[in-house]
Design a protein around this motif. Sequence first.
Motif, mmCIF file in Angstrom:
data_model
loop_
_atom_site.group_PDB
_atom_site.id
_atom_site.type_symbol
_atom_site.label_atom_id
_atom_site.label_comp_id
_atom_site.label_asym_id
_atom_site.label_seq_id
_atom_site.Cartn_x
_atom_site.Cartn_y
_atom_site.Cartn_z
ATOM 1 N N GLY A 1 53.231 39.621 18.860
ATOM 2 C CA GLY A 1 53.309 38.352 19.576
ATOM 3 C C GLY A 1 51.982 37.683 19.859
ATOM 4 N N TYR A 2 50.971 37.958 19.101
ATOM 5 C CA TYR A 2 49.644 37.315 19.152
ATOM 6 C C TYR A 2 49.089 37.077 20.559
ATOM 7 C CZ TYR A 2 52.242 32.798 19.565
ATOM 8 O OH TYR A 2 53.074 31.771 19.949
ATOM 9 N N PRO A 3 48.823 38.128 21.367
ATOM 10 C CA PRO A 3 48.194 37.899 22.681
ATOM 11 C C PRO A 3 46.799 37.290 22.569
ATOM 12 C CG PRO A 3 48.364 40.246 22.191
ATOM 13 C CD PRO A 3 49.183 39.535 21.170
ATOM 14 N N LEU A 4 45.908 37.878 21.759
ATOM 15 C CA LEU A 4 44.598 37.305 21.407
ATOM 16 C C LEU A 4 43.669 37.028 22.583
ATOM 17 C CD1 LEU A 4 45.882 34.515 18.960
ATOM 18 C CD2 LEU A 4 45.477 36.919 18.438
ATOM 19 N N ASN A 5 44.069 37.447 23.777
ATOM 20 C CA ASN A 5 43.345 37.052 24.977
ATOM 21 C C ASN A 5 43.504 38.140 26.036
ATOM 22 O OD1 ASN A 5 42.548 35.890 27.441
ATOM 23 N ND2 ASN A 5 43.282 33.870 26.888
ATOM 24 N N PRO A 6 42.451 38.912 26.297
ATOM 25 C CA PRO A 6 42.560 39.993 27.285
ATOM 26 C C PRO A 6 43.029 39.520 28.659
ATOM 27 C CG PRO A 6 40.544 40.220 26.016
ATOM 28 C CD PRO A 6 41.127 38.898 25.652
ATOM 29 N N ALA A 7 42.572 38.355 29.096
ATOM 30 C CA ALA A 7 42.971 37.848 30.407
ATOM 31 C C ALA A 7 44.431 37.445 30.408
ATOM 32 C CB ALA A 7 42.098 36.661 30.798
ATOM 33 N N ARG A 8 44.854 36.734 29.387
ATOM 34 C CA ARG A 8 46.229 36.265 29.298
ATOM 35 C C ARG A 8 47.208 37.435 29.199
ATOM 36 N NH1 ARG A 8 50.426 37.083 27.812
ATOM 37 N NH2 ARG A 8 51.859 36.246 26.297
ATOM 38 N N ASP A 9 46.785 38.577 28.667
ATOM 39 C CA ASP A 9 47.683 39.723 28.536
ATOM 40 C C ASP A 9 47.583 40.677 29.734
ATOM 41 O OD1 ASP A 9 49.463 41.050 26.261
ATOM 42 O OD2 ASP A 9 48.352 42.671 27.242
ATOM 43 N N LEU A 10 46.375 41.067 30.103
ATOM 44 C CA LEU A 10 46.203 42.058 31.160
ATOM 45 C C LEU A 10 46.480 41.478 32.545
ATOM 46 C CD1 LEU A 10 45.504 44.932 31.901
ATOM 47 C CD2 LEU A 10 43.076 44.291 31.923
ATOM 48 N N GLY A 11 46.110 40.212 32.777
ATOM 49 C CA GLY A 11 46.374 39.595 34.073
ATOM 50 C C GLY A 11 47.862 39.591 34.413
ATOM 51 N N PRO A 12 48.716 39.027 33.545
ATOM 52 C CA PRO A 12 50.157 39.074 33.800
ATOM 53 C C PRO A 12 50.724 40.497 33.809
ATOM 54 C CG PRO A 12 49.646 37.292 32.291
ATOM 55 C CD PRO A 12 48.386 38.096 32.451
ATOM 56 N N ARG A 13 50.139 41.384 33.006
ATOM 57 C CA ARG A 13 50.622 42.768 33.000
ATOM 58 C C ARG A 13 50.384 43.421 34.368
ATOM 59 N NH1 ARG A 13 51.646 45.856 28.477
ATOM 60 N NH2 ARG A 13 50.369 44.456 27.178
ATOM 61 N N LEU A 14 49.211 43.149 34.948
ATOM 62 C CA LEU A 14 48.927 43.653 36.292
ATOM 63 C C LEU A 14 49.905 43.076 37.305
ATOM 64 C CD1 LEU A 14 45.022 43.498 36.286
ATOM 65 C CD2 LEU A 14 46.416 45.568 36.484
ATOM 66 N N PHE A 15 50.231 41.794 37.123
ATOM 67 C CA PHE A 15 51.208 41.184 38.031
ATOM 68 C C PHE A 15 52.551 41.899 37.941
ATOM 69 C CE2 PHE A 15 54.830 38.362 38.603
ATOM 70 C CZ PHE A 15 54.671 38.043 39.949
ATOM 71 N N THR A 16 53.032 42.160 36.727
ATOM 72 C CA THR A 16 54.327 42.833 36.584
ATOM 73 C C THR A 16 54.287 44.239 37.173
ATOM 74 O OG1 THR A 16 53.724 43.545 34.319
ATOM 75 C CG2 THR A 16 55.006 41.519 34.541
ATOM 76 N N ALA A 17 53.136 44.886 37.101
ATOM 77 C CA ALA A 17 53.018 46.236 37.657
ATOM 78 C C ALA A 17 53.251 46.246 39.157
ATOM 79 C CB ALA A 17 51.649 46.820 37.327
ATOM 80 N N VAL A 18 52.795 45.198 39.844
ATOM 81 C CA VAL A 18 52.923 45.159 41.308
ATOM 82 C C VAL A 18 54.154 44.368 41.763
ATOM 83 C CG1 VAL A 18 50.439 45.376 41.600
ATOM 84 C CG2 VAL A 18 51.457 43.091 41.541
ATOM 85 N N ALA A 19 54.782 43.650 40.842
ATOM 86 C CA ALA A 19 55.897 42.779 41.226
ATOM 87 C C ALA A 19 57.264 43.432 41.037
ATOM 88 C CB ALA A 19 55.845 41.470 40.433
ATOM 89 N N GLY A 20 57.295 44.686 40.541
ATOM 90 C CA GLY A 20 58.594 45.343 40.438
ATOM 91 C C GLY A 20 58.852 46.076 39.142
#
Length: 295
Positions: A201-220
Amino acid sequence: MRQHCALKHGIFKEFLAEFLGTFVLVLFGCGSVAQTVLSRNTLGEPLTVHIGFSVGLMMAAYVAGGVSGGHVNPAVSLAMVILGKLKIWKFPFYVIAQFLGAFAGAAAVFGLYYDAFMDFTSGILSVTGINATGHIFASYPGRHLSVLGGFIDQVVGTGMLVLCILAIIDGGNIGAPKGVEPLAIGLIIMAIGVSMGLNCGYPLNPARDLGPRLFTAVAGWGMEVFSTADNWWWIPVAGPMVGGVVAAVIYYLFIELHHPHVEHEKPQEEEEEDEEDEEDDDSSLKDKYEMITMS
């Protein structure tokens, strides 16, 4: 003191621009995925996701481009550092702003579609399974993809993104007309999405991938967002950074290094006029000196 205050004000403006630009990118991009998944493909499809991320990046560049350059991607910022287009001491500020903007963008998407998430998942947020929703926010590999294959995918995809961006903003190349650069950059994402999106799915962007991933980790969604697919999470972080550096070096060696260096020399007529002016100045000074001595 004034210079120090101006410096702090300048980096603060750039920090806010990168934060807001990345927020816009994630809101449009992840929002398009959320609409597609949560509607069970009735209000979206792969093409609408490509459009969402393409337009999202284009709008992000318009939002932040005039202030910070609109990198909204640590891989792009690192490439600019390598090429001397961004001071290295600014790099950490840009990266932090990008990660925070991506995290906030993911939170905004979740808040916007909270009721739809609860209806789709029956309150159980998961990364795998028929009602998985973790992939709305971050990338996960296809079943066919190996770790090495995923890393190469991210190096090549991000490399093409950075390479094309450098061509668009290069004043010594054809480039793009002023104000049209964001549109051209958005089209790069569209091209990558329709040609290199199968693997992960062409993330291509550490911030765009890891930032939301961190959010999902704490959001449930829990720590499953990191452990799934043999700890896949680090590949869309490290791969793009390597791809950005490789693209910067290749573009410099193959293109930018060979630009003609035009030396701005004065025309002969201008030089002669300058010499005449200097002679006139000298003679006028002599006349004034003689008048003073005679008096």
